[in-house]
Write a protein that holds these residues in place. Structure first.
Motif, short mmCIF file in Angstrom:
data_model
loop_
_atom_site.label_atom_id
_atom_site.label_comp_id
_atom_site.label_asym_id
_atom_site.label_seq_id
_atom_site.Cartn_x
_atom_site.Cartn_y
_atom_site.Cartn_z
N ALA A 178 0.32 1.76 -10.68
CA ALA A 178 -0.77 1.25 -9.85
C ALA A 178 -0.63 1.78 -8.43
CB ALA A 178 -0.77 -0.27 -9.85
N LEU A 179 -1.77 2.12 -7.82
CA LEU A 179 -1.80 2.62 -6.45
C LEU A 179 -2.51 1.61 -5.56
CD1 LEU A 179 -2.77 6.36 -7.14
CD2 LEU A 179 -0.47 5.36 -6.83
N LEU A 180 -2.03 1.46 -4.34
CA LEU A 180 -2.60 0.53 -3.38
C LEU A 180 -3.49 1.28 -2.40
CD1 LEU A 180 0.56 -1.65 -2.59
CD2 LEU A 180 -1.24 -2.09 -4.28
N ALA A 181 -4.46 0.56 -1.85
CA ALA A 181 -5.36 1.16 -0.86
C ALA A 181 -4.61 1.37 0.45
CB ALA A 181 -6.57 0.25 -0.65
N PRO A 182 -5.00 2.40 1.21
CA PRO A 182 -4.34 2.62 2.49
C PRO A 182 -4.53 1.42 3.42
CG PRO A 182 -5.65 4.54 1.85
CD PRO A 182 -6.02 3.42 0.91
N GLY A 183 -3.46 1.02 4.09
CA GLY A 183 -3.51 -0.12 5.01
C GLY A 183 -2.29 -1.02 4.81
N ASN A 184 -2.30 -2.13 5.50
CA ASN A 184 -1.15 -3.04 5.41
C ASN A 184 -1.20 -3.85 4.11
OD1 ASN A 184 -3.43 -4.51 6.29
ND2 ASN A 184 -2.10 -6.10 7.18
N THR A 185 -0.05 -4.28 3.67
CA THR A 185 0.08 -5.01 2.41
C THR A 185 0.93 -6.26 2.63
OG1 THR A 185 -0.07 -2.96 1.11
CG2 THR A 185 0.88 -4.89 0.01
N TRP A 186 0.43 -7.38 2.13
CA TRP A 186 1.19 -8.62 2.11
C TRP A 186 1.80 -8.80 0.73
CZ3 TRP A 186 2.26 -12.28 5.87
CH2 TRP A 186 1.62 -12.11 7.10
#
Length: 200
Positions: A178-186
């Motif tokens: 799985a890939l996350l969107a660019p930006g901060n992650t909680w």
């Protein structure tokens, strides 16, 4: 009168001769010692008084050891649910603690582009906090369930971590990473068997 005086003289000489013979037989000279009685401050004979000590010179008894006070048990803070609400205008998830919006020290609302919820074993350690309470920790090794919230949607995934020093990776149901969107992650940790995660 003359006879009586002669008898007295002979008796006196006999006493002196007998006394002298006694001293010689003891082997010590017939000396006499006299002690002069000491006088007290009042003028009458008595024992000499000892000089008084100043209060600073008097030995003081060591202070009694006091046991430290027992720590009072502290009340644990009640856990409150956290939530993330999608905000389409900012394209982020707005965080709330209970019904109260979570705010930063600057006064801005806490938000994140991605929110990842990890379900893991929550166990006690041998370390103790204040009051003797054991410090819990999460066992982040192996694999478990997880949820990704991104772009206004939620996706059920699986987290895997082979060793403590390895990075954690997220996998989709088809096995792809799985890939996350660019930006901060909680990242939210949910205790397995004790916590819950609700998607609405």
């Amino acid at each position: 009168m003359r006879a009586s005086r002669a008898c007295r003289a002979r008796a006196h000489a006999l006493r002196r001769t007998t006394s002298t013979a006694t001293w010689r037989s003891s082997g010590a000279s017939p000396t006499r010692t006299t002690r002069t009685p000491r006088r007290s401050s009042s003028g009458s004979p008595g024992r000499p008084r000892r000089p008084r000590r100043s209060p600073a010179a008097r030995p003081r008894a060591p202070p009694a050891s006091r046991s430290p006070p027992l720590p009072r048990p502290r009340r644990r803070a009640r856990p409150h649910p956290t939530s993330a609400t999608w905000d389409a205008a900012s394209g982020t998830w707005l965080r709330s603690e209970g019904s109260t919006p979570a705010m930063a020290a600057s006064g801005e609302r806490l938000s994140a582009v991605n929110v990842v919820s990890i379900v893991a074993v929550h166990e006690q350690t041998k370390f103790k906090a204040q009051g003797g309470t054991l410090v819990p920790t999460y066992k982040l090794k192996g694999e478990g369930d997880a949820t990704i919230a991104t772009g206004g949607k939620t996706i059920a995934v699986t987290w895997k971590k082979a060793a403590p020093e390895d990075p954690m990776r997220l996998y989709l149901p088809d096995g792809t990473e799985a890939l996350l969107a660019p930006g901060n992650t909680w990242v939210e940790l949910v205790p397995q068997g004790k916590g819950s995660l609700t998607v609405s």
